[in-house]
Design a protein around this motif. Structure first.
Motif, mmCIF file in Angstrom:
data_model
loop_
_atom_site.group_PDB
_atom_site.id
_atom_site.type_symbol
_atom_site.label_atom_id
_atom_site.label_comp_id
_atom_site.label_asym_id
_atom_site.label_seq_id
_atom_site.Cartn_x
_atom_site.Cartn_y
_atom_site.Cartn_z
ATOM 1 N N UNK B 42 0.798 -1.250 -0.016
ATOM 2 C CA UNK B 42 0.076 0.070 -0.015
ATOM 3 C C UNK B 42 0.974 1.309 -0.055
ATOM 4 N N UNK B 43 0.448 2.492 0.050
ATOM 5 C CA UNK B 43 0.963 3.703 -0.250
ATOM 6 C C UNK B 43 1.750 3.931 1.169
ATOM 7 N N UNK B 45 3.797 2.612 2.698
ATOM 8 C CA UNK B 45 5.146 1.796 3.017
ATOM 9 C C UNK B 45 6.416 2.619 2.709
ATOM 10 N N UNK B 46 7.297 2.228 3.803
ATOM 11 C CA UNK B 46 8.727 2.978 3.596
ATOM 12 C C UNK B 46 9.438 2.082 2.473
ATOM 13 N N UNK B 48 12.453 0.805 3.255
ATOM 14 C CA UNK B 48 13.194 -0.112 3.879
ATOM 15 C C UNK B 48 12.376 -1.441 3.659
ATOM 16 N N UNK B 49 10.993 -1.258 3.912
ATOM 17 C CA UNK B 49 10.100 -2.315 4.124
ATOM 18 C C UNK B 49 9.840 -2.939 2.619
#
Lengths: 591, 342
Positions: B42-43, B45-46, B48-49
């Motif tokens: 989804x929008x 998210x960072x 790194x994730x």
């Protein structure tokens, strides 16, 4: 809450690496001269953020109005209609009147069904019972029966009440909140509710990889804004949230800055309290069940109903919690039939298989309504008779949702935006296209939340400069001529609407007809909801349709998207979270 | 045995088709417009994730390795997970609950036309230009002309009005086994430990009849018309004259000779109808609210759930290939001329 509007639980497909070509052809001349409106909106938003205290309400109110004015006068967004929730239920059912926040706030422990031990409802499709994943109303409606939040809006009426809370205290600086829980509340499995459960539940919402709404915990403008430490990549340091368990029933949170909407934010299903350690998705817990299991195969909350069965795509059944601390339900169970097709939904309702339902527009006849308006602007009465010979109860609720056309200002010059507003006749749209199933919208903020009250809202409508409920082609021609767009040399523009809203397609087509010959050639494109989001984030929309639904009645929780710096599509979706306006281009220090 | 050689040649030809489809799905998933990581996170998210997930999904491996993995997974029926609709659920699990209703619907949608369309067609063919023939033929054309979605809506509206006794007191809901609703998914739990539960079976059949009738309506008409033509052609052929001259009774001629030969042109019609069922089931399942593969495929395409849509596409392809093989097998058995085309 954007995701609500894509039909069911749609996930915004972001990050699709569409490269913006640097050498975009400059078809029309768009001058990014600074406008005082963008500056005004930016200043107003900064004042809202800088004055969060309870004593600064007047300052904020003034700023809210300024943001609405800036959006109106620069015509970056043309509000079309506010949503109207319409509900029908058979005579043998007795349930509380739904309020402006919608049916997914109604706990059914006070609902009575005569002659049946089960309450039968219809739901859209969803795939999660985990509160931190729920972003759609369908799952919200089920989760609210299973789990409780600290505060709630009873039946969706916009007045916060304590749910699990006994009391709360606020420190003088407004940054520390102390919550005391009611004593003797038990989860469905018989364990006692404690402050540790609250901390764990909030941590999950903030830290779990499954959380869809961690900003509700960490952000001050669209959430609580609990103090925390951030990692280098913008995540939260595990267990760094300023939540302090004082004793068995007392928990204390510390905010980054005062926040007037704390009790409202806490009503959101994301803040539902689950037993501590049930899932191992935050650091320090191994979890009693796997997340998959917690997601669809079980539930353990404090709510008036307990999990019985869930067949994804088919149905959900919950059974009564006899040990509920509040009013124990009179019905033994609730059953939701999952059904998304209007025809079969209506069939299901006409067979009297659903006690409480909504009806598709193709079967809707406004002449069958016999209702009176109450103090909250709700219409209550009867509807009928239906084809099965029944007359049902009827309730129409002005809901906190706004549907609009908006413009990316770097692609559409101001005169063109205003011309669209000039030829718009709200009343006609609502009557002809929506068949009266909506309310005319002249502001982004719904009238029920208008900062200066109902009278203030009436003044606002009276001042609408583009002709209230009239089509002003002359006004449109005038602004366009000044800008050099005429019938022979029109401005070509594309309106992008999403597939699940046929109303917007009809509206865009109607606008195209009205604008032809005035100096604008409008083409309508229909895309998938997720495609519209992607294109919005890439900044290549011109005119587009979307909607916004408030999860709690706080004006800021809609206005943050107008802050010009937050509408910068080049920074979306991560650093900027506003509407797809690119309004920052009109700011002095940006252009 | 050149008939069988022909059959195996056809069998081998389906292998490249399967690989082409898998390659197409792979390209769609890996190079299409939808980033799998973004779709799942989804929008919010960072970076790194997203990176962690890329590594976990093996999206950082070389493309050929990914392709090999993908193909072996599909061939071993490890179809991956849904992203959006049934977030993170194994596709095989989705198929396990959504497959049976679709099969049940398809089974009846093939069976009904067979037992209505072909007999009617043969009846019309044996009595050409009689009143009965006209009624059957015109009826067939009408059935074929009615689109599925329209027919579904009309059926729903008509049947629900019979609740509590409609015309002449006919009540579809209490006619035979009782049903609560004409919409919804059949339970299909009639095979129990102590034999077959006839009550459940009866209500499952009753529930599936209207949608199956709609889904089979077009094939019913096609089978009727082609059956009629086939009978007419066979009846006027020389060997029937010969048989008549030899003094065989009409009954023997028709049952022993005419019917078997008239069935040959019907084989491709019947199997081709089965292909149509896959597409048709989407709209019919949606309208009758049957939680089957068709409805889920529709949702998956609309909501950008690419892995689920891709996996279902693969399943549909396998089904179509199998149907093709079945068609060739039937040809080989029924028609002695197969394989002798030089």
């Amino acid at each position: 809450m954007l995701a609500l509007l894509g039909g069911s639980a749609s996930v915004g497909l972001a990050g699709c690496s569409a490269l913006l070509s640097e050498d975009e052809e400059e078809e029309e001349e768009t001058d990014f001269e600074t406008t005082e409106h963008a500056e005004k909106a930016q200043d107003a938003w900064e004042r809202i953020v800088d004055n969060p205290g309870p004593d600064a309400e007047d300052t904020r109110t003034e700023a809210y109005i300024e943001i609405e004015e800036a959006a109106r006068d620069d015509m970056v967004m043309l509000p079309m209609y506010h949503s109207k929730g319409e509900f029908f239920w058979y005579d043998n059912v007795d349930l509380p009147r739904v309020g402006a926040l919608g049916r997914h706030h109604v706990k059914h422990n006070r609902t009575e069904v005569e002659g049946d031990s089960e309450l039968n409802l219809i739901s859209a499709s969803f795939d999660e019972l985990d509160p931190i994943m729920s972003t759609d109303t369908a799952s919200g409606e089920v989760i609210v029966q299973l789990y409780d939040t600290l505060t709630n809006y009873p039946a969706g009426v916009a007045e916060v009440e304590n749910q699990l809370l006994e009391s709360f205290e606020t420190s003088d600086d407004g940054q520390t909140w102390t919550f005391t829980l009611k004593d003797g509340i038990q989860f469905h499995d018989g364990t006692d509710l404690t402050a540790d459960d609250v901390k764990y539940s909030f941590r999950r919402l903030a830290e779990s990889e499954f959380s869809e709404r961690s900003n509700f915990v960490t952000s001050s403008t669209s959430g609580l804004g609990i103090d925390h430490e951030t990692t280098d990549d913008g995540g939260i340091v595990p267990d760094s949230l300023a939540i302090d368990v004082v004793d068995e029933l007392t928990v204390e949170i510390t905010l980054q800055e005062p926040n007037p909407a704390v009790l409202d934010v806490l009503t959101h299903t994301g803040f539902s309290i689950v037993p501590e350690g049930i899932v191992g998705d935050v650091e320090g817990y191994d979890g009693e069940v796997s997340h998959d299991e917690f997601r669809t195969e079980m539930a353990n909350g404090t709510g008036p109903f307990e999990y019985d069965e869930f067949s994804p795509g088919e149905s959900v059944r919950l059974v009564r919690n006899d040990d509920f601390y509040g009013t124990v339900a009179s019905v033994e169970s609730i059953h939701w039939e999952i059904n998304e097709d209007p025809e079969s939904k209506f069939t299901y309702a006409m067979e009297k298989n659903a006690d409480f339902f909504e009806i598709p527009t193709s079967y809707y006849d406004a002449d069958l309504i016999d209702a009176e308006t109450d103090d909250n602007g709700r219409e209550f009465g009867t509807y009928g008779e239906f084809e099965n010979g029944e007359t049902t109860n009827y309730l129409a609720v002005p809901e906190l949702g706004t549907y609009y056309f908006a413009f990316n200002v770097t692609n559409v010059p101001a005169p063109v935006r205003k011309a669209v507003a000039y030829v718009t006749n709200h009343e006609e749209f609502v009557n002809d296209i929506l068949q009266n199933r909506g309310f005319e919208a002249f502001s982004f903020t719904p009238p029920a939340m208008w900062p200066t009250g109902r009278d203030g809202y009436q003044d606002w409508v009276d001042e609408w400069p583009y002709g209230v409920n009239e089509m002003d082609r002359d006004g449109a021609t005038e602004v366009l001529e000044e800008a050099g767009f005429t019938e022979d040399d029109p401005f070509e523009m594309e309106a992008t609407v999403y597939k699940t809203s046929p109303a917007f397609q009809d509206m865009a087509d109607e606008l195209a007809r009205r604008l032809s010959g005035v100096g604008i050639e409008l083409d309508t494109t229909t895309t998938e909801f997720s495609t519209l989001q992607d294109r919005g984030e890439d900044g290549d929309l011109e005119m587009y349709s979307l909607g916004w639904i408030w999860s709690w009645p706080d004006v800021a929780y809609g206005h943050f998207g107008f802050e010009p710096k937050n509408t910068d599509t080049s920074k979306m979706p991560n650093e900027a979270t506003g509407y797809y306006l690119d309004w920052q281009a009109n700011l002095e220090d940006e252009s | 045995m050149s008939r069988w050689r022909y059959f195996f040649k056809r069998l081998l030809l389906s292998v490249p088709v399967l690989f082409l489809v898998m390659t197409f799905i792979f390209v769609l998933l890996r190079m299409g417009p939808v980033d799998p990581v973004a779709a799942r996170l989804g929008p919010e998210a960072s970076g790194a994730e997203a990176e962690r997930m890329r590594e976990r999904l093996g999206l950082n491996d070389p493309l050929w390795e990914q392709y090999l993995d993908f193909v072996t997974n599909f061939l071993t029926l490890d179809l991956g997970k849904s992203w959006v609709i049934y977030g993170d659920m194994e596709v095989t699990r989705v198929i396990s609950f959504a497959g049976p209703p679709t099969l049940w619907l398809g089974f009846w949608a093939i069976l009904l036309p067979l037992f209505i369309g072909i007999p009617l067609g043969f009846y019309a063919g044996l009595r050409p230009n009689s009143g009965g023939d006209y009624i059957a033929s015109v009826g067939g054309i009408l059935w074929q002309a009615m689109p599925n979605f329209w027919l579904s809506i009309i059926l729903l509206a008509t049947l629900r009005k019979t609740k509590g006794g409609g015309w002449f007191g006919f009540d579809w809901y209490t006619f035979g086994p009782d049903i609560r609703s004409i919409t919804g998914t059949p339970e299909l739990a009639f095979v129990t430990a102590n034999g077959i539960d006839w009550g459940t079976l009866a209500s499952d059949i009753k529930l599936i009849l209207p949608p199956a009738l709609v889904l089979g309506s077009a094939s019913m008409a096609a089978e009727l018309r082609i059956g009629r033509t086939a009978i007419l052609e066979t009846i006027n052929s020389n060997y029937v004259e010969t048989a008549k001259a030899k003094g065989l009774t009409n009954r023997v001629i028709i049952w022993k000779h005419v019917f078997r030969n008239a069935l040959i042109p019907l084989v491709p019609v019947i199997t081709n109808e089965a292909f149509l069922l896959i597409g048709g089931s989407v709209i019919v399942e949606y309208l009758f609210n049957i939680n089957g593969l068709g409805k889920i495929f529709f949702q998956a395409t609309v909501q950008g759930d690419l892995p689920l849509a891709g996996a279902l596409l693969f399943i549909f392809t396998v089904v179509i290939i199998l149907l093709n093989i079945l068609q060739d097998l039937l040809y080989t058995i029924i028609d002695p001329r197969v394989g002798y085309e030089r």
